[in-house]
Motif scaffolding. Structure first.
Motif, mmCIF file in Angstrom:
data_model
loop_
_atom_site.group_PDB
_atom_site.id
_atom_site.type_symbol
_atom_site.label_atom_id
_atom_site.label_comp_id
_atom_site.label_asym_id
_atom_site.label_seq_id
_atom_site.Cartn_x
_atom_site.Cartn_y
_atom_site.Cartn_z
ATOM 1 N N ASN A 1 -1.664 -3.712 4.143
ATOM 2 C CA ASN A 1 -1.086 -3.938 5.487
ATOM 3 C C ASN A 1 -1.080 -2.602 6.663
ATOM 4 O O ASN A 1 -0.265 -2.575 7.607
ATOM 5 N N GLY B 1 0.564 0.063 5.824
ATOM 6 C CA GLY B 1 1.635 1.140 6.643
ATOM 7 C C GLY B 1 3.192 0.479 5.431
ATOM 8 O O GLY B 1 2.812 -0.631 4.772
ATOM 9 N N TYR B 2 3.745 1.158 6.543
ATOM 10 C CA TYR B 2 4.580 0.949 5.560
ATOM 11 C C TYR B 2 5.189 -0.507 6.617
ATOM 12 O O TYR B 2 6.222 -0.190 7.599
ATOM 13 N N GLN B 3 5.135 -1.286 6.715
ATOM 14 C CA GLN B 3 5.490 -2.441 7.913
ATOM 15 C C GLN B 3 6.450 -2.884 7.911
ATOM 16 O O GLN B 3 7.362 -3.791 8.516
ATOM 17 N N ASP C 1 0.733 -1.472 -0.028
ATOM 18 C CA ASP C 1 -0.598 -0.266 -0.081
ATOM 19 C C ASP C 1 0.870 1.051 -0.128
ATOM 20 O O ASP C 1 1.015 2.105 -0.812
ATOM 21 N N GLY C 2 1.980 1.565 0.288
ATOM 22 C CA GLY C 2 3.116 2.324 0.698
ATOM 23 C C GLY C 2 3.411 2.442 -0.608
ATOM 24 O O GLY C 2 3.711 4.157 -0.909
HETATM 25 MG MG LIG Z 1 1.833 -1.962 3.334
#
Ligand SMILES: [Mg+2]
Ligand SMILES: Cc1ncc(C[n+]2csc(CCOP(=O)(O)OP(=O)(O)O)c2C)c(N)n1
Length: 624
Positions: free
Chosen positions: A500, A502-504, A473-474
């Motif tokens: 997820n 964010g920047y997981q 997603d990021g």
């Molecule tokens: Mg992500």
């Protein structure tokens, strides 16, 4: 004007010249510059824009991207999909359009892939200075934002007079065509010079063919390399992108089937030997498999084939622990061949592998080593199965499952494109490559935003393939506009978006270094903490993709994803499959990566992590 000259603007000369440039390898000819991507502004619309309209035609078609960084990614991915044997030119205006390409230039140069950048530049005659968007330097009038391209280009030039093209264009082609020098080539084009006319010699516009030689190793180096392999007890091959770029897959397979030397693959090398091959141990290094990393640990001779030996490949110089380990490094580029104090074999991977195979005639690894390799592979197969079938009671899909499902769906005619976030690492480890070209990772620069633009480039290079952009997603939020370009061009790609929140992967890295997590999840600002710790930010990715012209599907279960992939396959327009995934599901690692932990901190857990870090660093090796 004499009959032997042709009057053209500088921009016209560039177009006429680029139309007739070819590379040739193994007797097959390929067009070097396959078209021009460009966004116009005052710095290029009346120069290159006019010239493309006048002379571009079918030989140098124009494509319209939505972001200058993205167009360079598209060109880079095209070049990668064509094994370096062709690319695009990218033109921009003088200011922000130009600097938007700098990231793309670095992506090209770090990946050793050719791309021609033609940014507009400030007036050479300096009269209107400062022109709109001009960076002024009180210390010199000879500086513009295009000087930012110097360190990220393999060749850089500013064309201050139209006749300079006679010298600069052949140089630019030479640098792009040769795999030993390939990278971004920048010709900065002052806007007045683009529009100026000159009588160019006609022969300048005749076809030119840059032959790419199969450089063979020198005899002495080859003999020494063969001797080192014969003497080794535990030889190991690192197969990098150079194997792919040199079309050396059959040569590698023949070499391995003769000698049984096991192979670990880098990101750029993944797929050069299918994962199912008995001597392929899969990914090597920080994101490596249990099998490759275990065997590499005690290798005493590492035969490196076309690899930059990045920190991921070498697990930040901890991957090879035999105190007497030696390296033999085969590379078209002497700079890479010398790394790790290797015996440098400067040459083409395919040619050298063939000759090395002959020099090693009758040689095969010992039976005991062979048994170890088999057992490491078997153990990894068992662990792999467990990882891609995680035990869970309901809940969201794990990324490892999405990878398995996509891997089962994509056949030998598919390519999965990825670049940044948790995906490249997880895919490097878990993806089972069936054939070379099914795995396209931009992990030289690991540049967020490459995925969709890159998938478009792969589709343009190989229209017969099913091309997937696999994206977090990021990364999606950073650069998704080339969905519009893919629709506009009728080049269908399928975007699989793992959400997820964010920047997981960085969040996970941060937590593994003792932090409680900071600045990596997409959360609302929380009045009670004053920080971004509130509820998750909701983004309607399905509506977003639809608004850009894609068919958008949603998949929140295994059956749903299988169905969505089947449906996407039926579509002839770009699709996006939105997959919400469990943010904190992580997969095990089998190696290390040097990321420095704070040596002074307010957080107790970080202090502990620093201790572990100092300990782990003790395994870092200096090979020369
Ligand atoms: Mg992500
Ligand atoms: C242009 C750019 N900016 C920053 C980074 C550093 N970075 C690497 S991965 C990552 C997070 C990516 O997030 P997402 O795409 O959602 O993938 P996830 O980590 O969630 O798997 C960041 C910020 C990068 N690689 N490229």
């Amino acid at each position: 004007m004499s009959a032997s000259t042709r009057r053209l603007t500088a921009a016209g000369a560039i177009v006429e010249f680029l139309k007739r440039q070819y590379v040739e390898r193994d007797g097959a000819r390929h067009r070097l510059v396959n078209g021009v991507f460009g966004i116009f502004g005052h710095g290029n619309v009346t120069g290159l824009g006019q010239a493309l309209d006048d002379y571009g035609g079918d030989d140098l078609p124009y494509h319209q991207p939505k972001n200058e960084q993205a167009m360079v990614h598209t060109a880079v991915a095209f070049a990668k999909a064509r094994r370096g044997l062709g690319t695009f030119a990218c033109t921009s205006s003088v200011g922000p359009g130009a600097t938007n390409m700098v990231t793309g230039a670095a992506t090209a140069t770090i990946n050793r892939l050719p791309v021609l950048l033609l940014p507009g530049d400030i007036f050479a005659n300096r009269l209107p200075a400062p022109v709109l968007q001009q960076l002024e330097s009180p210390a010199s009038m000879d500086v513009s934002v295009n000087d930012c391209f110097r360190p990220v280009s393999r060749y850089w030039d500013r064309i201050n007079r139209p006749e300079q093209l006679l010298a600069a264009l052949p140089e630019a082609m030479r640098v792009m065509a040769d795999p030993a020098t390939a990278g971004a080539v920048t010709l900065a084009l002052p806007e007045d010079v683009q529009a100026e006319a000159f009588d160019y010699p006609r022969h300048f516009f005749e076809e030119r063919v840059y032959r790419i030689p199969r450089r063979r190793a020198d005899r002495e180096g080859l003999a020494t390399a063969a001797e080192m392999i014969r003497r080794a007890r535990r030889p190991f091959i690192v197969a990098g992108g150079g194997v792919y770029y040199s079309d050396a897959e059959p040569a590698l397979r023949a070499f391995v089937e003769k000698t049984h030397v096991p192979v670990g693959v880098t990101q750029a090398g993944k797929g050069v030997l299918p994962d199912a091959h008995p001597y392929c141990l899969g990914a090597l290094g920080t994101t490596g498999t249990l099998a490759a990393n275990r065997i590499a640990q005690s290798a005493d001779l590492v035969l490196v084939l076309g690899s930059r030996l990045s920190d991921f490949t070498t697990a930040s110089k901890t991957q090879f622990q035999d105190p007497a380990v030696r390296f033999v490094s085969v590379n078209v580029n002497a700079y890479d061949a010398h790394k790790h104090g290797a015996l440098p074999i400067v040459g083409d991977a395919r040619a050298v592998l063939e000759d090395l195979g002959t020099a090693l005639s009758g040689y095969r690894i010992a039976d005991e080593y062979e048994r170890e390799i088999r057992s490491a592979r078997e153990e990894w197969e068992r662990v792999h199965r467990e990882i891609v079938h995680p035990q869970r009671e309901g809940g969201l899909l794990h990324q490892a499952e999405v990878i398995r499902i996509l891997n089962e769906h994509v056949d030998e005619n598919g390519t999965v494109v990825h670049a940044a976030g948790g995906l490249p690492g997880d895919l490097h480890k878990l993806w089972r490559s069936k054939a070379s070209g099914d795995y396209h990772s931009e992990y030289g620069y690991s540049c967020m935003g490459y995925e969709i633009a890159g998938a478009l480039g792969v589709k343009m290079a190989r229209p017969e393939r099913d091309v997937y952009a696999f994206v977090g997603d990021g990364s999606y939020l950073m650069l998704n506009h080339e969905i519009v370009t893919s629709v506009q061009e009728g080049r269908k790609i399928t975007v699989v978006l793992n959400d997820n929140h964010g920047y997981q992967c960085i969040h996970g890295l941060q937590r593994s270094c003792g932090s409680h997590g900071f600045g990596n999840e997409f959360r609302l600002r929380d009045a009670s903490t004053g920080r971004l710790t509130g509820e998750p930010v909701e983004v309607d990715y399905v509506a977003n993709a639809r608004s850009l012209g894609a068919v958008a599907l949603c998949a929140d279960s295994e059956e749903g994803l299988v169905r969505a992939l089947a449906e996407a396959r039926q579509q002839d327009r770009t699709c996006l499959i939105y997959v919400p995934v469990e943010p904190r599901a992580s997969i095990p690692g089998f190696s290390w990566w040097d990321v420095p932990v704070a040596a002074e901190t307010e957080t107790k857990e970080v202090r502990q992590a620093r201790k572990a870090y100092d300990e782990a660093r003790k395994k870092e090796r200096f090979y020369y």
